[in-house]
Design a protein around this motif. Structure first.
Motif, PDB file in Angstrom:
ATOM      1  N   ALA A   1       0.208   8.070   0.828  1.00  0.00           N
ATOM      2  CA  ALA A   1      -0.617   9.248   0.557  1.00  0.00           C
ATOM      3  C   ALA A   1      -0.784   9.417  -0.953  1.00  0.00           C
ATOM      4  O   ALA A   1      -0.212   8.667  -1.748  1.00  0.00           O
ATOM      5  CB  ALA A   1       0.047  10.498   1.155  1.00  0.00           C
ATOM      6  N   TYR A   2      -1.569  10.404  -1.328  1.00  0.00           N
ATOM      7  CA  TYR A   2      -1.765  10.727  -2.735  1.00  0.00           C
ATOM      8  C   TYR A   2      -0.414  11.001  -3.400  1.00  0.00           C
ATOM      9  O   TYR A   2       0.488  11.584  -2.781  1.00  0.00           O
ATOM     10  CB  TYR A   2      -2.646  11.959  -2.878  1.00  0.00           C
ATOM     11  CG  TYR A   2      -4.137  11.697  -2.729  1.00  0.00           C
ATOM     12  CD1 TYR A   2      -5.034  12.191  -3.660  1.00  0.00           C
ATOM     13  CD2 TYR A   2      -4.648  10.966  -1.661  1.00  0.00           C
ATOM     14  CE1 TYR A   2      -6.397  11.981  -3.547  1.00  0.00           C
ATOM     15  CE2 TYR A   2      -6.004  10.739  -1.525  1.00  0.00           C
ATOM     16  CZ  TYR A   2      -6.880  11.248  -2.472  1.00  0.00           C
ATOM     17  OH  TYR A   2      -8.228  11.021  -2.344  1.00  0.00           O
TER      18      TYR A   2
ATOM     19  N   GLN B   1       0.837  -1.194   0.000  1.00  0.00           N
ATOM     20  CA  GLN B   1       0.000   0.000   0.000  1.00  0.00           C
ATOM     21  C   GLN B   1       0.874   1.247   0.000  1.00  0.00           C
ATOM     22  O   GLN B   1       2.080   1.186   0.259  1.00  0.00           O
ATOM     23  CB  GLN B   1      -0.937   0.011   1.203  1.00  0.00           C
ATOM     24  CG  GLN B   1      -0.258  -0.152   2.542  1.00  0.00           C
ATOM     25  CD  GLN B   1      -1.241  -0.328   3.669  1.00  0.00           C
ATOM     26  OE1 GLN B   1      -1.871   0.639   4.119  1.00  0.00           O
ATOM     27  NE2 GLN B   1      -1.406  -1.560   4.125  1.00  0.00           N
TER      28      GLN B   1
ATOM     29  N   HIS C   1      -2.865   5.023  -3.616  1.00  0.00           N
ATOM     30  CA  HIS C   1      -3.627   6.260  -3.575  1.00  0.00           C
ATOM     31  C   HIS C   1      -3.667   6.898  -4.970  1.00  0.00           C
ATOM     32  O   HIS C   1      -2.825   6.607  -5.833  1.00  0.00           O
ATOM     33  CB  HIS C   1      -2.981   7.239  -2.591  1.00  0.00           C
ATOM     34  CG  HIS C   1      -3.239   6.930  -1.156  1.00  0.00           C
ATOM     35  ND1 HIS C   1      -2.591   5.911  -0.485  1.00  0.00           N
ATOM     36  CD2 HIS C   1      -4.074   7.513  -0.250  1.00  0.00           C
ATOM     37  CE1 HIS C   1      -3.018   5.879   0.775  1.00  0.00           C
ATOM     38  NE2 HIS C   1      -3.915   6.823   0.942  1.00  0.00           N
TER      39      HIS C   1
ATOM     40  N   MET D   1     -11.294   5.333  -4.407  1.00  0.00           N
ATOM     41  CA  MET D   1     -10.494   4.484  -3.525  1.00  0.00           C
ATOM     42  C   MET D   1     -11.377   3.523  -2.747  1.00  0.00           C
ATOM     43  O   MET D   1     -11.088   2.329  -2.629  1.00  0.00           O
ATOM     44  CB  MET D   1      -9.681   5.345  -2.546  1.00  0.00           C
ATOM     45  CG  MET D   1      -8.377   5.873  -3.093  1.00  0.00           C
ATOM     46  SD  MET D   1      -7.399   6.651  -1.786  1.00  0.00           S
ATOM     47  CE  MET D   1      -6.992   5.224  -0.788  1.00  0.00           C
TER      48      MET D   1
ATOM     49  N   GLU E   1     -11.360   9.911  -3.145  1.00  0.00           N
ATOM     50  CA  GLU E   1     -11.806   9.096  -2.020  1.00  0.00           C
ATOM     51  C   GLU E   1     -12.924   8.153  -2.437  1.00  0.00           C
ATOM     52  O   GLU E   1     -12.970   6.989  -2.007  1.00  0.00           O
ATOM     53  CB  GLU E   1     -12.284   9.997  -0.879  1.00  0.00           C
ATOM     54  CG  GLU E   1     -11.185  10.818  -0.227  1.00  0.00           C
ATOM     55  CD  GLU E   1     -10.176   9.949   0.517  1.00  0.00           C
ATOM     56  OE1 GLU E   1     -10.579   8.888   1.019  1.00  0.00           O
ATOM     57  OE2 GLU E   1      -8.996  10.331   0.585  1.00  0.00           O
TER      58      GLU E   1
END
Length: 259
Positions: free
Chosen positions: A76-77, A73, A106, A247, A244
């Motif tokens: 952050a963006y 993962q 992200h 995601m 968001e």
């Protein structure tokens, strides 16, 4: 600046562990597994940089060895800043027999006058499961930067041995592309690509695709399509209005794979 990240998994009894890791600035890797006996290795790819700058060149190489499972993962963006020349990322993923890899990063946020090229090659062996995603935003929407980047080019290829199973070639050039036209964004500002491949014999891909269709049909303010590919694969393309939102949608699709 050339930056590298290399990850190699290993297996100890039934638990996957990080066997080798090499990274240069600005990359860091953190083990975020909460339970020591969790058979899945859960890593977070971190960066000390605020985003990709002009002339940045990222090289990522991940090997998921036989019988191991890796969930990677991001922190952050991924921001793509104002550029003159452009930035580039190359990602190579090798899945050995019986391995599983999940990567749902992200969203990317291209700032005004950003230029980016991304090349991802995903290599599958027998009895593998791959879950992979990509989300691209229109830019800093709240700042009024809607499709003001210069160019964004993303090529994703999936192989089984030497056979090409899928090639997704996405080219976005706001100076020449009419994003609101039919066949493009059609009023939406964000898009996501979700890939799932399962090379196990008799994998229930029809049932999985139907499950995706039912879930996506219930989601408001989104437009999505589900396509079967060669090599026991499913491609999902989603249009929406926020990072968001997309995601969360990708995370829910991944959860449906465990039903």
């Amino acid at each position: 600046m050339i930056s590298e990240l290399k990850i190699l998994t290993g297996k100890r009894e039934s638990v996957t562990y990080l066997k080798e890791c090499y990274c240069t600035r600005p990359f860091k890797v953190a083990n975020v597994r909460e339970e020591r006996q969790d058979p899945v290795l859960r890593l977070m790819m971190m960066s000390s940089s605020p985003g990709m700058l002009d002339n940045d060149h990222y090289r990522l190489h991940i090997t998921v060895t036989a019988g191991t499972s890796l969930h990677l993962q991001t922190q952050a963006y991924q921001r793509l800043f104002n550029m003159q020349t452009g930035a580039r990322q190359e990602m190579e993923v090798q899945l050995q027999p019986g391995s599983t890899f999940t990567f749902l990063p992200h969203p990317m946020v291209p700032h005004e006058r950003a230029t980016y090229s991304g090349y991802t090659n995903l290599h599958l062996a027998e009895n593998c499961r791959l879950t992979w995603g990509e989300i691209i935003t229109c830019g800093r929407k709240l700042n009024g930067e809607v499709f003001l980047f210069t160019k964004l080019h993303s090529i994703t290829q999936v192989f089984a041995g030497k056979q090409l199973l899928l090639r997704d070639n996405l080219l976005m050039e706001p100076g020449t592309t009419r994003f609101q036209a039919m066949g493009w964004m059609e009023g939406y500002t964000h898009q996501a690509t979700f890939l799932f491949f399962d090379t196990h014999e008799n994998a229930p891909m029809v049932e999985t695709a139907d499950r995706f269709q039912r879930y996506l049909a219930e989601q408001p303010r989104m437009l999505a399509g589900v396509t079967r590919t060669s090599g026991n694969g499913i491609l999902v393309r989603i249009l929406g209005h926020s990072g968001e939102q997309l995601m969360e949608c990708q995370q829910q699709l991944a959860k449906l794979l465990t039903v």
